[in-house]
Design an enzyme around this catalytic site. Structure first.
Site, mmCIF file in Angstrom:
data_model
loop_
_atom_site.group_PDB
_atom_site.id
_atom_site.type_symbol
_atom_site.label_atom_id
_atom_site.label_comp_id
_atom_site.label_asym_id
_atom_site.label_seq_id
_atom_site.Cartn_x
_atom_site.Cartn_y
_atom_site.Cartn_z
ATOM 1 N N SER A 43 -2.090 -11.399 14.278
ATOM 2 C CA SER A 43 -1.228 -12.564 14.473
ATOM 3 C C SER A 43 0.238 -12.319 14.145
ATOM 4 O O SER A 43 1.096 -13.091 14.558
ATOM 5 C CB SER A 43 -1.740 -13.740 13.633
ATOM 6 N N ASP A 74 -2.550 -14.736 18.070
ATOM 7 C CA ASP A 74 -2.846 -15.729 17.038
ATOM 8 C C ASP A 74 -3.986 -16.611 17.531
ATOM 9 O O ASP A 74 -3.791 -17.488 18.370
ATOM 10 C CB ASP A 74 -1.603 -16.563 16.740
ATOM 11 N N ARG A 130 -12.892 -17.529 13.524
ATOM 12 C CA ARG A 130 -14.143 -16.766 13.545
ATOM 13 C C ARG A 130 -15.136 -17.247 14.594
ATOM 14 O O ARG A 130 -15.920 -16.455 15.113
ATOM 15 C CB ARG A 130 -14.787 -16.812 12.158
ATOM 16 N N LYS A 139 -15.029 -15.710 26.428
ATOM 17 C CA LYS A 139 -14.842 -16.417 27.705
ATOM 18 C C LYS A 139 -14.014 -15.588 28.678
ATOM 19 O O LYS A 139 -14.364 -15.455 29.861
ATOM 20 C CB LYS A 139 -14.167 -17.765 27.441
ATOM 21 N N SER A 157 -19.691 -11.171 11.123
ATOM 22 C CA SER A 157 -20.248 -12.305 10.383
ATOM 23 C C SER A 157 -20.243 -11.986 8.888
ATOM 24 O O SER A 157 -19.263 -11.490 8.356
ATOM 25 C CB SER A 157 -21.668 -12.605 10.901
ATOM 26 N N VAL A 202 -17.000 -6.073 0.509
ATOM 27 C CA VAL A 202 -16.243 -4.871 0.838
ATOM 28 C C VAL A 202 -14.851 -4.997 0.232
ATOM 29 O O VAL A 202 -14.186 -6.026 0.380
ATOM 30 C CB VAL A 202 -16.124 -4.682 2.366
ATOM 31 N N THR A 204 -11.342 -4.844 0.404
ATOM 32 C CA THR A 204 -10.279 -4.789 1.404
ATOM 33 C C THR A 204 -9.111 -5.654 0.940
ATOM 34 O O THR A 204 -9.223 -6.405 -0.030
ATOM 35 C CB THR A 204 -10.761 -5.320 2.771
#
Length: 264
Positions: A43, A74, A130, A139, A157, A202, A204
């Protein structure tokens, strides 16, 4: 002769949405290392520029550097569909080249909240990128992806829907929605394969942003809930995305990488 696993991504076009930091960057880096043509999207332009600088740093030739490109996207913007089309046009060079793989790792920060403090916008905001963003990416992907079981569309997920905890009411259902969306899209986009990947904890930049100064303590606590007594590493999780890209018989699946926390 069958293509060797190590060569399956060479010259393939891979788009990583959310590919400028954390898990997404690790996926992009792994794809670059496998000699894929990679487009990252995020974004913020500054994030895209920084990611491109890091991804291109180890590439020797101008041709190799040209394999890695980026554009802003974005997924929470009002004109999100226009931006998605612009990204796919950019990646495919206005339709001259089909996209082989799309990995969606983008997601706004998800903050646990006590049930009596939850507002409607908490769930709406958690779902915007998400779930809704992923749906709209799918789409428009149908037009640009190569229509083959060799192509893939992968969502991200989590495991909180399977192993919930207090204060995760506005968060955990989002993970469930992403998994359901992936399975449904596997029908809609067939023969293109659609899967989801569900990482556990995780370390990050994203996790540190959520947990703040308590990140180390929270991660240690989560590590104790696993069989491996460890947290995930972005580079290890990224390998799962590449497995999904290169294994043409994985479809409609959710792949869990959580150190065994779900069975601990």
């Amino acid at each position: 002769m069958a293509t060797r696993t190590a060569d399956k991504l060479e010259k393939k076009l891979v788009v990583v949405v959310g590919g400028t930091s954390g898990l997404g960057f690790a996926v992009a880096q792994a794809a670059v290392d496998r000699k894929a043509n990679v487009v990252v999207a995020s974004s913020k332009q500054a994030s895209v520029d920084d990611a491109l600088s890091r991804l291109q740093a180890g590439l020797a030739s101008d041709d190799d550097v040209a394999r890695v490109r980026g554009l802003t996207l974005d997924l929470a913007a009002a004109n999100v569909e226009e931006q998605i089309v612009a990204l796919y046009d950019f990646a495919s060079k206005n339709g001259q080249q089909k996209i082989d793989h799309i990995a969606v790792t983008a997601g706004d920060s998800l903050y646990p909240k006590a049930l009596d403090q939850v507002k409607a916008e908490d769930f709406i905001n958690a779902s915007q990128v998400r779930v809704i963003g992923a749906l709209l990416l799918a789409k428009h992907a149908a037009k640009y992806l190569a229509k083959s079981a060799a192509s893939s569309f992968t969502l991200t997920s989590g495991v909180r829907d399977v192993r919930p905890a207090a204060n995760f009411a506005p968060v955990a259902p989002v993970s469930a929605a992403v998994k359901s969306l992936a399975k449904t899209l596997a029908h809609d986009l067939a023969p293109i394969r659609v899967n989801s990947i569900s990482p556990g904890a995780v370390r990050t930049e994203f996790f540190t942003k959520i947990a703040g100064e308590h990140a180390d303590a929270v991660l240690q606590g989560l590590a104790e809930q696993t069989l491996t007594k460890s947290n995930g590493v972005a580079e290890d999780i990224a390998e799962i995305y590449l497995v999904v890209m290169t294994s043409a018989y994985i479809d409609g699946a959710d792949l869990v990488a959580d150190g065994g926390s779900l069975i601990a």
